[in-house]
Design a protein around this motif. Structure first.
Motif, PDB file in Angstrom:
ATOM      1  N   GLU A 189       0.827  -1.208   0.000  1.00 11.84           N
ATOM      2  CA  GLU A 189       0.000   0.000   0.000  1.00 11.84           C
ATOM      3  C   GLU A 189       0.861   1.257   0.000  1.00 11.84           C
ATOM      4  O   GLU A 189       0.567   2.219  -0.703  1.00 11.84           O
ATOM      5  N   ARG A 190       1.921   1.217   0.784  1.00 10.91           N
ATOM      6  CA  ARG A 190       2.823   2.377   0.815  1.00 10.91           C
ATOM      7  C   ARG A 190       3.424   2.631  -0.565  1.00 10.91           C
ATOM      8  O   ARG A 190       3.681   3.763  -0.946  1.00 10.91           O
ATOM      9  N   MET A 191       3.641   1.560  -1.322  1.00 14.97           N
ATOM     10  CA  MET A 191       4.277   1.686  -2.631  1.00 14.97           C
ATOM     11  C   MET A 191       3.268   1.729  -3.778  1.00 14.97           C
ATOM     12  O   MET A 191       3.664   1.668  -4.943  1.00 14.97           O
ATOM     13  N   ASN A 192       1.971   1.813  -3.435  1.00 16.38           N
ATOM     14  CA  ASN A 192       0.925   1.830  -4.461  1.00 16.38           C
ATOM     15  C   ASN A 192       0.956   0.616  -5.367  1.00 16.38           C
ATOM     16  O   ASN A 192       0.665   0.721  -6.553  1.00 16.38           O
ATOM     17  N   LYS A 193       1.346  -0.505  -4.834  1.00 15.73           N
ATOM     18  CA  LYS A 193       1.369  -1.700  -5.676  1.00 15.73           C
ATOM     19  C   LYS A 193       0.034  -2.417  -5.546  1.00 15.73           C
ATOM     20  O   LYS A 193      -0.494  -2.561  -4.442  1.00 15.73           O
TER      21      LYS A 193
END
Ligand SMILES: *[C@@H]1O[C@H](CO)[C@@H](O)[C@H](O)[C@H]1NC(C)=O
Ligand SMILES: *[C@@H]1O[C@H](CO)[C@@H](O)[C@H](O)[C@H]1NC(C)=O
Ligand SMILES: *[C@@H]1O[C@H](CO)[C@@H](O)[C@H](O)[C@H]1NC(C)=O
Ligand SMILES: *[C@@H]1O[C@H](CO)[C@@H](O)[C@H](O)[C@H]1NC(C)=O
Ligand SMILES: *[C@@H]1O[C@H](CO)[C@@H](O)[C@H](O)[C@H]1NC(C)=O
Ligand SMILES: *[C@@H]1O[C@H](CO)[C@@H](O)[C@H](O)[C@H]1NC(C)=O
Ligand SMILES: *[C@@H]1O[C@H](CO)[C@@H](O)[C@H](O)[C@H]1NC(C)=O
Ligand SMILES: *[C@@H]1O[C@H](CO)[C@@H](O)[C@H](O)[C@H]1NC(C)=O
Ligand SMILES: *[C@@H]1O[C@H](CO)[C@@H](O)[C@H](O)[C@H]1NC(C)=O
Length: 592
Positions: A550-554
């Motif tokens: 989520e932090r990396m928008n994956k």
């Protein structure tokens, strides 16, 4: 038990207060640094540097777990794990007496690559990938006894290679006959009297701690008489980062105040520090230097500094005096109740003190937080010369979440093992989840965000206590909370091969029952050895990497999306459903 008394009278006159090395604090030169960290901003420098060491160990283990146990596609996680980005896993083990210790041992063993079968039909490697491990009451007997015994494995204990957890006889009865019982008692008392003679307040909780150690430590190191919680600072397995960071959880007690999640101050005791993140305190002292009278963290008497106050048995006893709280409500004739009652009488007789004003708290005196201009006085933490600690479950938060929710610790996922006995037939119903959820909206617990959870009624109705559940699956749905909490993987004690809903009061287990409890725990954490769901290890992997993704928008892979459909609790209509106050059921915890 009457016989015990008579023999005691005889022996009392014979026994010299011969020295037992190690329980009483000993005088040392005062440390030059301030003992108090006020405002509790950030992690201690010691923890920070320890965690960076642990990161080096957890990363390769987690890579391996995701690759070989979870069978995730490399693309899914590879970019998420490198020198500058690491995932943090926390494990929490609930209270519930020896039931919780043994069921928890099974859960923990399922995550431990050293356990037979864990790498084939379990979650082996997840323990090695975890940064933090918190324990409360019976759960803390598990965490503490492993941590303080060179991080030995559950496997080595059940194989009788490491001689602890002998529960064949009620531990307070020692050898099982009155004579041996008295000898054992006198051995505890010799230790405790030395602490008293050194000028410290002692009470029954000191005896309780020593008694527990007969189960939690091997005989050949004097049942841990000289082992302190801070001694991990000198233990290679800890200093090298080869075990998770153990945190013991208890509640501070203010006389006459019934504890609720909304006004309890949660105390954590880690190998470096003792204190609380809660707004009522926001301060930590050094675990190693408890027992020193301080003003604003400076020793008042430069010749009166001590070490050894943080005896590991005393710390574990402090977190677990629930038996004692329940004494008044127990039926006459119950073995444990009788045993403790007699022990209590013997203790005060031996100390030459009256039981009249007996408190059922562990007394930490001098109070490390008194005479501290920064501590809030609202909840009385700093107001008294003595700080009383009680069972961490007395405020209904029977799963020790608090230390793992602290945003400074940056934990991505918490595996919560619930072996409490909320229902009439002694199974968990998620009451502790509700308590931790509600607590974030009180002023004392603000800053410790917790995902939305349903009511205990819904948890039981939807059988969320019969199969693992993920809470807080989508960070985007949690933005109205104070911060994004870790994803919570909730795993409740349930029956597979053994009826593991034994009474909290049960003080002895035959070897086969002990093994039955542990094996059932293994099956619970592994979804019956992966037979209930052959993708369970994969889904665990998906939960672990979620926050990082989520932090990396994956975006999640299809495999993980399927897992989330299966395991995530998501019912918008139940948001805030659990606003009814949690009923405590323990009554007045501070007095008999
Ligand atoms: C480490 O991982 C983070 C998060 O995926 C990424 O932003 C960063 O580029 C990676 N660094 C290296 C050296 O691969
Ligand atoms: C699960 O696996 C453990 C460890 O190999 C084994 O002892 C146990 O019998 C298994 N349980 C079932 C129900 O197959
Ligand atoms: C602790 O365990 C390790 C690994 O099993 C072992 O090598 C070491 O000797 C043990 N240390 C002590 C003090 O027993
Ligand atoms: C707890 O007991 C004490 C002593 O009997 C009493 O003063 C106090 O009001 C009680 N507290 C509660 C919350 O019942
Ligand atoms: C118990 O407390 C009461 C009230 O504070 C006091 O009067 C009494 O002396 C105490 N008893 C003992 C044995 O300390
Ligand atoms: C354990 O659970 C079973 C099934 O729910 C129940 O019949 C039994 O009475 C429970 N045991 C105890 C000690 O409550
Ligand atoms: C993730 O996406 C959001 C919204 O599209 C964007 O604001 C943010 O910068 C992105 N974060 C990363 C690490 O790419
Ligand atoms: C998050 O919100 C979205 C949109 O309302 C919803 O579809 C999804 O189920 C929610 N996820 C959870 C875990 O509640
Ligand atoms: C849930 O409760 C919190 C705190 O009481 C409140 O701020 C929030 O608006 C509520 N959310 C819903 C969906 O009712």
């Amino acid at each position: 038990m009457i016989k015990v008394f008579i023999i005691l009278q005889v022996l009392l006159s014979l026994v010299q207060s011969a020295a037992a090395e190690g329980y009483a604090p000993t005088t040392v030169g005062c440390p030059t640094t301030n003992l108090l960290r006020s405002s509790a901003l950030g992690l201690s420098p010691e923890e920070k540097s320890w965690v960076s060491k642990r990161d080096q160990i957890t990363r390769p283990h987690l890579l391996q777990f995701l690759q070989t146990r979870a069978n995730l596609d490399d693309d899914e996680y590879f970019a998420l794990l490198n020198d500058s980005n690491n995932m943090k896993i926390g494990l929490a083990f609930s209270g519930g007496g020896f039931r919780a210790m043994l069921a928890g041992a099974g859960h923990l063993s399922a995550l431990d690559g050293r356990t037979n079968g864990a790498n084939e039909i379990g979650l082996g490697g997840l323990l090695e990938s975890s940064t933090y491990i918190s324990g409360l009451s019976g759960g803390n007997w598990l965490v503490g006894s492993l941590a303080m015994n060179n991080w030995t494995s559950v496997q080595s204990i059940i194989d009788n290679e490491y001689p602890i957890w002998n529960l064949a006889k009620p531990f307070f009865e020692a050898g099982g006959n009155a004579y041996e019982g008295v000898i054992t008692f006198l051995n505890w008392m010799k230790d405790i009297v030395l602490k008293k003679h050194a000028g410290f307040t002692v009470n029954f909780l000191d005896v309780w701690g020593r008694a527990l150690c007969d189960v939690l430590f091997p005989a050949d190191n004097g049942f841990g008489v000289g082992v302190t919680w801070s001694s991990l600072q000198g233990s290679a397995v800890f200093t090298s980062g080869n075990m998770p960071f153990p945190i013991s959880v208890a509640d501070a007690v203010i006389n006459g105040r019934e504890l609720t999640p909304q006004d309890s101050t949660v105390i954590e005791i880690n190998p470096f520090e003792f204190g609380s993140w809660d707004s009522s305190e926001k301060a930590f002292t050094k675990t190693k230097y408890l027992g020193i009278e301080v003003e604003n963290g400076q020793p008042i008497n430069a010749n009166a500094c001590v070490v050894g106050y943080d005896n590991a048995g005393f710390i574990m006893g402090s977190s677990s005096n629930i038996f004692y709280n329940l004494l008044p409500t127990m039926k006459d004739g119950q073995l444990l109740a009788d045993g403790l009652e007699v022990l209590g009488d013997m203790t005060y007789k031996y100390l030459g003190e009256s039981r009249e004003n007996e408190t059922y708290q562990a007394i930490y005196q001098p109070n490390p937080f008194s005479k501290n201009e920064y501590s809030s006085l609202d909840y009385g933490i700093a107001a008294s010369d003595a700080l009383g600690l009680t069972d961490g479950g007395n405020d209904a938060q029977e799963i020790p979440f608090a230390p793992l929710l602290e945003p400074e610790r940056n934990i991505d996922v918490v595996f919560a093992f619930d072996s409490s006995d909320n229902t009439e037939d002694k199974w968990p119903n998620g009451k502790s989840l509700v308590a931790s959820y509600e607590r974030q909206f009180s002023s004392i617990g603000s800053g410790a965000a917790f995902p939305y959870v349903p009511t205990t009624e819904v948890i039981v109705e939807e059988k969320l206590n019969k199969k693992p559940v993920f809470f807080g699956c989508d960070a985007l749905n949690l933005t109205s909370l104070a911060n994004v909490p870790p994803l919570v993987v909730y795993i409740a004690n349930r029956q597979y091969s053994f009826a593991s809903n034994t009474s909290t009061m049960k003080a002895s287990y035959s070897d086969s029952d002990k093994l039955g409890m542990i094996q059932n725990g293994f099956e619970t954490a592994t979804r019956n050895n992966m037979t209930d769901d052959s993708h369970w290890a994969t889904c665990v992997g998906c939960a672990v990497i979620r926050r990082s993704q989520e932090r990396m928008n994956k975006t999640q892979s299809d495999v993980c999306s399927k897992c989330f459909e299966e395991y995530c609790w998501s019912d918008k209509s139940s948001l805030n459903a659990s606003s009814t106050p949690v009923s405590l059921g323990y009554g007045n915890v501070t007095t008999h």
